[in-house]
Design a protein around this motif. Structure first.
Motif, PDB file in Angstrom:
ATOM      1  N   ASP A 187       0.817  -1.214   0.000  1.00  0.00           N
ATOM      2  CA  ASP A 187       0.000   0.000   0.000  1.00  0.00           C
ATOM      3  C   ASP A 187       0.855   1.271   0.000  1.00  0.00           C
ATOM      4  O   ASP A 187       0.392   2.325  -0.420  1.00  0.00           O
ATOM      5  N   PHE A 188       2.090   1.164   0.487  1.00  0.00           N
ATOM      6  CA  PHE A 188       2.966   2.332   0.543  1.00  0.00           C
ATOM      7  C   PHE A 188       3.660   2.609  -0.794  1.00  0.00           C
ATOM      8  O   PHE A 188       4.395   3.587  -0.908  1.00  0.00           O
ATOM      9  N   VAL A 189       3.464   1.749  -1.775  1.00  0.00           N
ATOM     10  CA  VAL A 189       4.145   1.881  -3.066  1.00  0.00           C
ATOM     11  C   VAL A 189       3.245   2.646  -4.038  1.00  0.00           C
ATOM     12  O   VAL A 189       2.173   2.154  -4.397  1.00  0.00           O
ATOM     13  N   PRO A 190       3.652   3.834  -4.493  1.00  0.00           N
ATOM     14  CA  PRO A 190       2.802   4.598  -5.423  1.00  0.00           C
ATOM     15  C   PRO A 190       2.506   3.835  -6.705  1.00  0.00           C
ATOM     16  O   PRO A 190       1.427   3.977  -7.290  1.00  0.00           O
ATOM     17  N   GLU A 191       3.466   3.012  -7.156  1.00  0.00           N
ATOM     18  CA  GLU A 191       3.284   2.237  -8.387  1.00  0.00           C
ATOM     19  C   GLU A 191       2.676   0.867  -8.098  1.00  0.00           C
ATOM     20  O   GLU A 191       2.976  -0.121  -8.791  1.00  0.00           O
ATOM     21  N   GLU A 192       1.822   0.795  -7.090  1.00  0.00           N
ATOM     22  CA  GLU A 192       1.235  -0.477  -6.674  1.00  0.00           C
ATOM     23  C   GLU A 192       0.634  -1.252  -7.839  1.00  0.00           C
ATOM     24  O   GLU A 192       0.795  -2.471  -7.948  1.00  0.00           O
ATOM     25  N   ALA A 193      -0.048  -0.558  -8.735  1.00  0.00           N
ATOM     26  CA  ALA A 193      -0.712  -1.237  -9.854  1.00  0.00           C
ATOM     27  C   ALA A 193       0.280  -1.968 -10.753  1.00  0.00           C
ATOM     28  O   ALA A 193      -0.079  -2.958 -11.406  1.00  0.00           O
ATOM     29  N   ASP A 194       1.520  -1.498 -10.788  1.00  0.00           N
ATOM     30  CA  ASP A 194       2.533  -2.130 -11.633  1.00  0.00           C
ATOM     31  C   ASP A 194       3.194  -3.327 -10.968  1.00  0.00           C
ATOM     32  O   ASP A 194       3.803  -4.159 -11.656  1.00  0.00           O
ATOM     33  N   TYR A 195       3.107  -3.412  -9.638  1.00  0.00           N
ATOM     34  CA  TYR A 195       3.849  -4.443  -8.916  1.00  0.00           C
ATOM     35  C   TYR A 195       2.978  -5.471  -8.197  1.00  0.00           C
ATOM     36  O   TYR A 195       3.404  -6.604  -7.969  1.00  0.00           O
ATOM     37  N   ALA A 264      -5.264   7.897   2.395  1.00  0.00           N
ATOM     38  CA  ALA A 264      -4.301   7.189   1.551  1.00  0.00           C
ATOM     39  C   ALA A 264      -3.457   8.167   0.744  1.00  0.00           C
ATOM     40  O   ALA A 264      -2.230   8.016   0.635  1.00  0.00           O
ATOM     41  N   GLU A 265      -4.082   9.175   0.179  1.00  0.00           N
ATOM     42  CA  GLU A 265      -3.353  10.176  -0.603  1.00  0.00           C
ATOM     43  C   GLU A 265      -2.358  10.940   0.273  1.00  0.00           C
ATOM     44  O   GLU A 265      -1.219  11.199  -0.140  1.00  0.00           O
ATOM     45  N   LYS A 266      -2.785  11.294   1.463  1.00  0.00           N
ATOM     46  CA  LYS A 266      -1.909  12.024   2.386  1.00  0.00           C
ATOM     47  C   LYS A 266      -0.703  11.175   2.774  1.00  0.00           C
ATOM     48  O   LYS A 266       0.426  11.684   2.894  1.00  0.00           O
ATOM     49  N   THR A 267      -0.924   9.876   2.969  1.00  0.00           N
ATOM     50  CA  THR A 267       0.166   8.981   3.338  1.00  0.00           C
ATOM     51  C   THR A 267       1.216   8.895   2.233  1.00  0.00           C
ATOM     52  O   THR A 267       2.421   9.008   2.491  1.00  0.00           O
ATOM     53  N   LEU A 268       0.770   8.713   1.010  1.00  0.00           N
ATOM     54  CA  LEU A 268       1.711   8.595  -0.103  1.00  0.00           C
ATOM     55  C   LEU A 268       2.459   9.902  -0.337  1.00  0.00           C
ATOM     56  O   LEU A 268       3.652   9.892  -0.677  1.00  0.00           O
ATOM     57  N   LYS A 269       1.796  11.019  -0.163  1.00  0.00           N
ATOM     58  CA  LYS A 269       2.452  12.319  -0.329  1.00  0.00           C
ATOM     59  C   LYS A 269       3.528  12.517   0.734  1.00  0.00           C
ATOM     60  O   LYS A 269       4.641  12.991   0.448  1.00  0.00           O
ATOM     61  N   TRP A 270       3.199  12.145   1.989  1.00  0.00           N
ATOM     62  CA  TRP A 270       4.188  12.247   3.074  1.00  0.00           C
ATOM     63  C   TRP A 270       5.423  11.408   2.762  1.00  0.00           C
ATOM     64  O   TRP A 270       6.559  11.891   2.876  1.00  0.00           O
ATOM     65  N   LEU A 271       5.214  10.156   2.357  1.00  0.00           N
ATOM     66  CA  LEU A 271       6.346   9.258   2.135  1.00  0.00           C
ATOM     67  C   LEU A 271       7.189   9.699   0.947  1.00  0.00           C
ATOM     68  O   LEU A 271       8.421   9.589   0.971  1.00  0.00           O
ATOM     69  N   GLU A 272       6.552  10.222  -0.083  1.00  0.00           N
ATOM     70  CA  GLU A 272       7.279  10.697  -1.261  1.00  0.00           C
ATOM     71  C   GLU A 272       8.264  11.804  -0.899  1.00  0.00           C
ATOM     72  O   GLU A 272       9.357  11.891  -1.464  1.00  0.00           O
ATOM     73  N   GLU A 273       7.891  12.628   0.071  1.00  0.00           N
ATOM     74  CA  GLU A 273       8.755  13.730   0.492  1.00  0.00           C
ATOM     75  C   GLU A 273       9.761  13.298   1.558  1.00  0.00           C
ATOM     76  O   GLU A 273      10.929  13.700   1.532  1.00  0.00           O
ATOM     77  N   GLU A 274       9.307  12.479   2.487  1.00  0.00           N
ATOM     78  CA  GLU A 274      10.128  12.201   3.672  1.00  0.00           C
ATOM     79  C   GLU A 274      11.203  11.151   3.433  1.00  0.00           C
ATOM     80  O   GLU A 274      12.300  11.245   3.999  1.00  0.00           O
ATOM     81  N   THR A 290      20.218   0.977   2.072  1.00  0.00           N
ATOM     82  CA  THR A 290      19.704   0.143   0.989  1.00  0.00           C
ATOM     83  C   THR A 290      18.533   0.852   0.317  1.00  0.00           C
ATOM     84  O   THR A 290      17.654   1.371   1.013  1.00  0.00           O
ATOM     85  N   PRO A 291      18.491   0.900  -1.021  1.00  0.00           N
ATOM     86  CA  PRO A 291      17.349   1.528  -1.695  1.00  0.00           C
ATOM     87  C   PRO A 291      16.037   0.896  -1.232  1.00  0.00           C
ATOM     88  O   PRO A 291      15.922  -0.325  -1.164  1.00  0.00           O
ATOM     89  N   SER A 292      15.067   1.725  -0.887  1.00  0.00           N
ATOM     90  CA  SER A 292      13.803   1.221  -0.339  1.00  0.00           C
ATOM     91  C   SER A 292      12.633   1.771  -1.136  1.00  0.00           C
ATOM     92  O   SER A 292      12.625   2.939  -1.535  1.00  0.00           O
ATOM     93  N   GLN A 293      11.632   0.923  -1.345  1.00  0.00           N
ATOM     94  CA  GLN A 293      10.402   1.356  -2.007  1.00  0.00           C
ATOM     95  C   GLN A 293       9.234   1.450  -1.037  1.00  0.00           C
ATOM     96  O   GLN A 293       8.087   1.528  -1.458  1.00  0.00           O
ATOM     97  N   THR A 294       9.528   1.461   0.261  1.00  0.00           N
ATOM     98  CA  THR A 294       8.432   1.500   1.224  1.00  0.00           C
ATOM     99  C   THR A 294       8.781   2.410   2.402  1.00  0.00           C
ATOM    100  O   THR A 294       9.615   3.299   2.283  1.00  0.00           O
ATOM    101  N   ASN A 295       8.139   2.181   3.553  1.00  0.00           N
ATOM    102  CA  ASN A 295       8.195   3.135   4.662  1.00  0.00           C
ATOM    103  C   ASN A 295       9.228   2.778   5.729  1.00  0.00           C
ATOM    104  O   ASN A 295       9.053   3.103   6.899  1.00  0.00           O
ATOM    105  N   TYR A 296      10.297   2.117   5.344  1.00  0.00           N
ATOM    106  CA  TYR A 296      11.398   1.827   6.259  1.00  0.00           C
ATOM    107  C   TYR A 296      12.668   1.666   5.434  1.00  0.00           C
ATOM    108  O   TYR A 296      12.622   1.467   4.208  1.00  0.00           O
ATOM    109  N   VAL A 297      13.802   1.784   6.119  1.00  0.00           N
ATOM    110  CA  VAL A 297      15.083   1.652   5.428  1.00  0.00           C
ATOM    111  C   VAL A 297      15.999   0.728   6.226  1.00  0.00           C
ATOM    112  O   VAL A 297      16.002   0.726   7.459  1.00  0.00           O
ATOM    113  N   LEU A 298      16.749  -0.069   5.482  1.00  0.00           N
ATOM    114  CA  LEU A 298      17.788  -0.915   6.065  1.00  0.00           C
ATOM    115  C   LEU A 298      19.113  -0.192   5.894  1.00  0.00           C
ATOM    116  O   LEU A 298      19.439   0.251   4.792  1.00  0.00           O
TER     117      LEU A 298
END
Length: 370
Positions: A187-195, A264-274, A290-298
């Motif tokens: 759900d945190f991935v903006p390109e969810e429809a592609d993945y 949902a829109e607010k969440t994706l906007k926050w993550l895109e910036e943060e 490590t490159p991350s596509q979600t809401n945490y980083v390794l």
């Protein structure tokens, strides 16, 4: 050690270890949406007393209908569960594989579920120099020939945050494999429809897709997730499920949050910036991210004497900041940590505490060399 029970977010253990109340910690060890639950959740809790005396719907029909409409699939292709963990366990029991291929590092529940049925594990070791990306070459080099290949894969993967390309999963399926894809953080991935492979799972009896509702909607205390596969596979899973596995409050909240498009829109906007902002700051402190596509980083810590994930966790905890010691994930050494991405003011607290701790380790190193 905060991961006493194998997961982050254990505030009770944090209280015992660091001697301060739970509400005085900033918790980066669990990957919840920092916006908090949608407003509907508060309203549902206030009115729930009127319904608590009634049994929940054993078929979870209201939530299944909403999810079916959301994904454009048949309701019979959906099983609601008591969190993604229950669905992982049910799937492994239903398939009952002789050997399970896991791509390490990965969510510990996969291995736990496999061990419960005495299945063997064929490890696929993801490489840090490749950004922990799952590739076809990694699968071919690390697995042996199996008559009935069975894979459990996270996309995005936990703890790496990396997506698995759908083409790779389709190739495994075409080769005769059964694949479970854990999309708990999709759900945190903006390109969810592609993945996301939810729609494909509804028409492929060797593909199971698991989704969580607790992370995106910040409701981990309400265990709620769902599985998508063909009607026949879902029916088999339902036979193994404990009756009334999903309580009525979870069902009410699950139905309600799906209507909150603004959240949902607010969440994706926050993550895109943060996310890029935090990654840049972490790299500025000398950490490898490590490159991350979600809401945490390794992250991998810089090379300093006595600096390990466990040591840093202790020092950060004393400062009221909880982080995940990622060395407990198979395939990672003692220099790896995982951080959730939170709101800016909390991320600044993380960075401030990190800078202090790293300076202390550097100072200790200098003192020992003088």
């Amino acid at each position: 050690m905060l991961e006493r029970y194998g997961h982050g977010g254990d505030l009770r253990t944090a209280e015992e270890n660091f001697g301060r109340p739970a509400d005085q910690f900033v918790d980066f060890s669990s990957n919840m949406n920092p916006l908090g639950p949608p407003p509907l959740v508060h309203r549902a809790l206030l009115s729930y007393a009127q319904q608590i005396g009634k049994y929940p719907d054993p078929a979870v029909r209201g939530l299944r209908a909403k999810l079916a409409k959301l994904h454009g699939i048949d309701e019979q292709c959906i099983l609601i569960g008591n969190g993604a963990a229950e669905l992982i366990d049910l799937t492994v029991r239903a398939v009952n594989p002789i050997i399970t291929s896991l791509a390490f590092p990965c969510f510990s529940e996969y291995g736990d579920a496999v061990h419960k049925i005495s299945s063997g594990i064929a490890p696929i070791m993801l490489k840090p120099e490749n950004g922990f990306e799952l590739t076809e070459e990694a699968i071919q080099s690390m697995t042996t020939a199996m008559e009935e290949p069975f894979y459990m894969l996270g996309s995005p993967n936990n703890p790496t945050g990396r997506l698995v390309h759908p083409a790779l999963i389709r190739k495994l399926l075409a080769g005769g494999a059964t694949v479970v894809v854990d999309e708990a953080f999709m759900d945190f991935v903006p390109e969810e429809a592609d993945y996301s492979l939810v729609k494909e799972a509804a028409g492929n009896d060797r593909l199971y897709v698991i989704r969580s509702m607790t992370k995106f909607y910040a409701i981990p205390g309400i265990r709620l997730g769902y599985m998508v596969s063909t009607p026949e596979r879902i029916a088999a899973l339902r036979l193994l499920q404990v009756p009334w596995s999903v309580n009525s409050l979870a069902q009410i909240i699950g139905e309600g949050v799906l209507d909150d498009a603004e959240y949902a829109e607010k969440t994706l906007k926050w993550l895109e910036e943060e996310r890029p902002w935090l990654i840049s700051k972490l790299e500025g402190l000398g950490l490898s991210v490590t490159p991350s596509q979600t809401n945490y980083v390794l992250v991998r810590l810089p090379s300093l004497p006595n600096l390990t994930a466990a040591a840093l966790q202790q020092e950060m905890g004393r400062r009221g900041v909880l982080i995940r010691d990622a060395s407990h994930f198979v395939g990672l050494d003692d220099c790896y940590c995982r951080f959730a991405i939170k709101l800016r003011h909390d991320n600044e607290k993380l960075l401030e505490a990190l800078a202090e701790c790293l300076d202390d380790f550097k100072e200790d190193s200098r003192d020992k060399h003088e």
